[in-house]
Write a protein that holds these residues in place. Structure first.
Motif, PDB file in Angstrom:
ATOM      1  N   ASN A 137      86.146  -8.085 117.015  1.00 55.95           N
ATOM      2  CA  ASN A 137      86.006  -9.368 117.686  1.00 55.95           C
ATOM      3  C   ASN A 137      84.590  -9.566 118.211  1.00 55.95           C
ATOM      4  N   GLU A 161      87.951  -3.540 121.770  1.00 54.15           N
ATOM      5  CA  GLU A 161      88.797  -3.477 120.576  1.00 54.15           C
ATOM      6  C   GLU A 161      89.879  -2.414 120.685  1.00 54.15           C
ATOM      7  N   PHE A 200      87.793 -13.569 116.317  1.00 51.09           N
ATOM      8  CA  PHE A 200      88.477 -12.371 115.842  1.00 51.09           C
ATOM      9  C   PHE A 200      88.345 -12.242 114.321  1.00 51.09           C
TER      10      PHE A 200
END
Length: 67
Positions: A3, A36, A60
């Motif tokens: 992300n 993450e 994402f």
């Protein structure tokens, strides 16, 4: 899942605490997503994208879709 949440958050000038308040989650949740370690639910991912005025796919990335 990768992300760009930390990068986008910093670009907007939001602290982790501000993001947590906007999203109704804990600061620890924001930290876990940014590192993450935690993948948010779809509704939360949509809320996050809306905070950045963008789409979920800009925040994402699937591991094989880093480009």
């Amino acid at each position: 899942m990768k992300n760009r949440m930390k990068q986008l958050r910093q670009e907007k000038g939001f602290s982790q605490e501000q993001m947590a308040e906007m999203l109704g989650v804990s600061r620890q949740t924001i930290i876990s997503i940014e590192k993450e370690r935690y993948n948010p639910s779809l509704p939360l991912a949509i809320q996050i994208a809306r905070c950045f005025d963008t789409i979920v796919e800009r925040v994402f990335l699937l591991d094989d879709d880093e480009g």
